[in-house]
Design a protein around this motif. Structure first.
Motif, PDB file in Angstrom:
ATOM      1  N   PHE A  29       9.273   0.888   3.803  1.00 60.87           N
ATOM      2  CA  PHE A  29       9.376   0.811   2.352  1.00 60.87           C
ATOM      3  C   PHE A  29       9.305   2.222   1.789  1.00 60.87           C
ATOM      4  O   PHE A  29       8.280   2.898   1.921  1.00 60.87           O
ATOM      5  CB  PHE A  29       8.234  -0.029   1.769  1.00 60.87           C
ATOM      6  CG  PHE A  29       8.309  -1.486   2.118  1.00 60.87           C
ATOM      7  CD1 PHE A  29       8.922  -2.392   1.263  1.00 60.87           C
ATOM      8  CD2 PHE A  29       7.766  -1.947   3.310  1.00 60.87           C
ATOM      9  CE1 PHE A  29       8.985  -3.734   1.589  1.00 60.87           C
ATOM     10  CE2 PHE A  29       7.817  -3.293   3.643  1.00 60.87           C
ATOM     11  CZ  PHE A  29       8.444  -4.190   2.779  1.00 60.87           C
ATOM     12  N   ILE A  84       5.125  -3.659  -1.449  1.00 57.56           N
ATOM     13  CA  ILE A  84       5.042  -3.657   0.002  1.00 57.56           C
ATOM     14  C   ILE A  84       4.716  -5.055   0.491  1.00 57.56           C
ATOM     15  O   ILE A  84       3.799  -5.700  -0.010  1.00 57.56           O
ATOM     16  CB  ILE A  84       3.976  -2.658   0.489  1.00 57.56           C
ATOM     17  CG1 ILE A  84       4.322  -1.241   0.036  1.00 57.56           C
ATOM     18  CG2 ILE A  84       3.841  -2.715   2.008  1.00 57.56           C
ATOM     19  CD1 ILE A  84       3.255  -0.224   0.363  1.00 57.56           C
ATOM     20  N   PRO A  92       1.169  -1.841   6.784  1.00 59.37           N
ATOM     21  CA  PRO A  92       1.791  -0.652   6.196  1.00 59.37           C
ATOM     22  C   PRO A  92       0.980   0.608   6.477  1.00 59.37           C
ATOM     23  O   PRO A  92      -0.211   0.680   6.164  1.00 59.37           O
ATOM     24  CB  PRO A  92       1.820  -0.974   4.705  1.00 59.37           C
ATOM     25  CG  PRO A  92       0.642  -1.887   4.506  1.00 59.37           C
ATOM     26  CD  PRO A  92       0.514  -2.687   5.767  1.00 59.37           C
TER      27      PRO A  92
END
Length: 371
Positions: A29, A84, A92
């Motif tokens: 992302f 996200i 992440p």
């Protein structure tokens, strides 16, 4: 055919180099030009590479149920919506550059903590209690866009710690503006720890922190409008079953989110809780002695929303009972009345009771704030 193989090999090696992770991300992302999160296999995340975690088993969820936030502290104008959403089985991880890792190590070496001796150029405003052992601390606090120089730092946080002779174990989490570390003047969420080896680390810049949430990373930028606060609502608490130290984001309109934890193996003074808990603001002056603003830049001389604000400050005692921090002996911390202020909240109106134990803090900084 040979050319195709060479090209594929180059592409694969480039992907690894750009991710700076140990495995190719399943998804990425890109939040802005210099901010990218890679979705890394939760069992291959960099935090688990710490030498003290060779046999560590990941804990997926905290066994301590944190109370939902019961009141609205202010209108949250943070513009970065949750973008996200890593696939199941991945988490992440901020894509680290070499410069970020190097700067993290430098700032970690001089990171101020309330168990240390006074640090030149560092100023604080807040409240702490040393009447432990405590199992945790939580608070809601405002995050504000500020003008902070490249060699200055301004942050607000909750923290726990224990000290013995020359050893310190310490965990801190909150929001920070540190252009020298992050490369911009945005507000970033952060987590910091200092363990049994005497070294500390920010976020996931080095191994140690175990990310569990697939949508809220331990470190992320918050794009705020000047003069309009956002809010950070955090809990740091020790797990009942494992002894790990969790950070949880407390939500108003959604279930609380366990972001991740610092494994108990990293510490040697926190097995039975922390001796000290606290909340407040901290600034670090530039080398020429100019101190940056703290809180929202205003002294706490007006209404409760006109300066930096901490509300619903609560602790977990040794039995995991939840209390307001001021149910225990507390110490007010303010070392530069010329540049910053601290005003403990008082209940004058009925609706103030919704704030629990609270205080206002902060100020504009300046050139002669003291050593």
């Amino acid at each position: 055919m040979e050319l195709v193989v060479i090209l594929l090999s180059l592409m694969f090696s480039t992907a690894i180099a750009h991710s700076t992770q140990s495995t190719v991300p399943l998804r990425s992302f890109k939040m802005s030009e210099n901010v990218t999160y890679d979705c890394i296999d939760i069992y291959k995340q960099p935090g688990l590479k710490h030498p003290l975690l060779k046999t560590h088993k990941i804990q997926m969820k905290s066994s301590v149920s944190r109370l939902e936030l019961k009141m609205q502290t202010g209108k949250n104008e943070t513009s970065n919506k949750r973008k996200i959403g890593c696939p199941n089985g991945t988490v992440p991880i901020l894509r680290n550059t070499k410069e970020y890792v190097t700067n993290s190590q430098m700032y970690a070496e001089k990171h101020f903590h309330q168990l240390s001796a006074d640090s030149p150029g560092t100023h604080i405003a807040g409240v702490r209690s040393s009447s432990g052992p405590f199992r945790g601390v939580q608070a809601s606090f405002s995050a504000n866009s500020l003008n902070v120089g490249k060699d200055q730092v301004s942050y607000s946080h909750i923290y726990i710690g224990s000290g013995s002779e020359n050893q310190v174990n310490y965990i801190s989490a909150g929001w920070i503006i540190n252009p020298g570390l992050y490369g911009d003047q945005r507000v970033w969420t952060f987590g910091f720890w200092k363990g049994k080896d005497g070294k500390g680390c920010y976020n996931t810049a080095c191994s140690g922190f175990v990310q569990v949430s697939k949508k809220i990373p331990i470190v992320e930028p918050r794009d705020l409008k000047t003069g309009v606060p956002g809010w950070v609502r955090y809990s740091i608490h020790q797990d009942k079953n494992t002894g790990n130290w969790w950070i949880t984001e407390l939500m108003e309109d959604a279930p609380n989110e366990d972001i991740g934890y610092w494994p108990k193996e990293l510490f040697n003074l926190l097995d039975n809780g922390a001796n000290m808990v606290g909340v407040g603001g901290v600034v670090q002056a530039s080398r020429d002695g100019l101190s940056p603003p703290m809180g929202n830049g205003n002294l706490p001389n007006a209404g409760r929303l006109d300066s930096g604000l901490f509300t619903n400050i609560e602790v977990l005692n040794s039995n995991y009972d939840q209390h307001k921090m001021n149910d225990y002996p507390t110490e007010n911390l303010l070392d530069s009345e010329k540049c910053y202020g601290l005003r403990i909240g008082t209940v004058k109106r009925f609706h103030y009771t919704r704030l629990g134990f609270f205080f206002n803090y902060g100020g504009p900084g300046g050139i002669s704030c003291g050593v």
